[in-house]
Design an enzyme around this catalytic site. Sequence first.
Site, PDB file in Angstrom:
ATOM      1  N   HIS A  57       0.841  -1.204   0.000  1.00 43.36           N
ATOM      2  CA  HIS A  57       0.000   0.000   0.000  1.00 43.36           C
ATOM      3  C   HIS A  57       0.872   1.249   0.000  1.00 43.36           C
ATOM      4  CE1 HIS A  57       0.752  -0.572   4.282  1.00 43.36           C
ATOM      5  NE2 HIS A  57       0.184   0.567   4.592  1.00 43.36           N
ATOM      6  N   HIS A  59       1.309   3.914   1.964  1.00 42.74           N
ATOM      7  CA  HIS A  59       1.847   4.660   3.117  1.00 42.74           C
ATOM      8  C   HIS A  59       3.362   4.816   3.017  1.00 42.74           C
ATOM      9  CE1 HIS A  59      -1.820   4.049   5.983  1.00 42.74           C
ATOM     10  NE2 HIS A  59      -1.940   5.115   5.216  1.00 42.74           N
ATOM     11  N   ASP A  61       5.764   4.724   5.040  1.00 36.35           N
ATOM     12  CA  ASP A  61       6.678   3.796   5.720  1.00 36.35           C
ATOM     13  C   ASP A  61       6.707   2.423   5.039  1.00 36.35           C
ATOM     14  OD1 ASP A  61       4.015   3.477   6.700  1.00 36.35           O
ATOM     15  OD2 ASP A  61       4.762   2.380   8.446  1.00 36.35           O
ATOM     16  N   HIS A  62       6.075   2.304   3.889  1.00 39.37           N
ATOM     17  CA  HIS A  62       6.161   1.074   3.091  1.00 39.37           C
ATOM     18  C   HIS A  62       6.825   1.310   1.730  1.00 39.37           C
ATOM     19  CE1 HIS A  62       3.595  -1.440   5.774  1.00 39.37           C
ATOM     20  NE2 HIS A  62       3.360  -0.223   6.228  1.00 39.37           N
ATOM     21  N   HIS A 115      -7.594  -0.581   5.984  1.00 32.08           N
ATOM     22  CA  HIS A 115      -6.521   0.278   6.494  1.00 32.08           C
ATOM     23  C   HIS A 115      -6.267   1.395   5.481  1.00 32.08           C
ATOM     24  CE1 HIS A 115      -2.668   1.318   8.358  1.00 32.08           C
ATOM     25  NE2 HIS A 115      -2.075   1.162   7.182  1.00 32.08           N
ATOM     26  N   ASP A 134      -0.486  -4.088   6.105  1.00 27.98           N
ATOM     27  CA  ASP A 134      -1.019  -3.552   7.364  1.00 27.98           C
ATOM     28  C   ASP A 134      -2.482  -3.951   7.539  1.00 27.98           C
ATOM     29  OD1 ASP A 134       1.427  -2.447   7.843  1.00 27.98           O
ATOM     30  OD2 ASP A 134       0.797  -0.357   7.690  1.00 27.98           O
ATOM     31  N   HIS A 173       4.473  -4.795  10.370  1.00 32.06           N
ATOM     32  CA  HIS A 173       4.990  -4.216  11.621  1.00 32.06           C
ATOM     33  C   HIS A 173       5.154  -5.233  12.741  1.00 32.06           C
ATOM     34  CE1 HIS A 173       4.509   0.082  10.530  1.00 32.06           C
ATOM     35  NE2 HIS A 173       3.493  -0.357   9.795  1.00 32.06           N
TER      36      HIS A 173
END
Length: 257
Positions: A57, A59, A61-62, A115, A134, A173
């Site tokens: 996805h 985001h 942090d990915h 999410h 996530d 995570h």
Amino acid sequence: MTRLARRQFICLTDNYGVLLKDEVSHTVIAVDVPDAAPYLQELRETGWRLTHILITHHHWDHVQGLSALKQATGAKVIGPALSRDKIQDLDDVVEDGDTLDVGGLRVDALATPGHTLDQISWHFPEGGVAHTGDTLFSLGCGRVFEGDLAMMWASLAKLMRQLPDETVIYCGHEYTLSNARFALAMDPDNAALRQRVQEVERLRSEHLPTLPTTMAREKATNPFLRAADPVFAEKLGMAGAAPAEVFAKLRNAKDTF
Ligand SMILES: [Zn+2]
């Protein structure tokens, strides 16, 4: 099933990087790139040559390390069609139900929105492995940011239906210890959960990962998946409620736990 060799390592603070190597075709796949440097280090250590990058996805942090890793390796990048305009460096996009031949390895794209709307879970049926981004965590699930609670429940139910129990599950995570506290509060007399929490506490005290997990283990211990169990619903004071309602109550309770 040993067709896929696997490496998992921490990126940033609590994100995971995952590398999978198909021993048959020598395809090497990265799933998400929170940071390029730890990937490049793992590739140096293993001698693996990265061929593909799959994104779950949009985001930051990915995908933060995506451009650097692509540039350093020349790997082909595949991600959600819904994020075509959000993620730079995509070479190819997928939609729900797409089955890909990734360098000789079968990869199934399962849309699991909630999410985020674009979220894809990646299933490698020949290796018995999945990456749920996530969406599904060990003992937990992602916060619902872009979708709604009914959508998130449908996504979790779909993973339960489509991933065989023995599937080895990676996710985005290391949140298991904090998830464990909520899970125990909701489901205190679940013996399998109590045993898992002891294991999680031991692993984290030794700074070891609690992932990957398996679908069978999550079905037995993850309160968000147990929303489908009428006995669990009854214990929560929701006898006869639909699984989606039980899930919604749990997800809201977790947000303020
Ligand atoms: Zn996310």
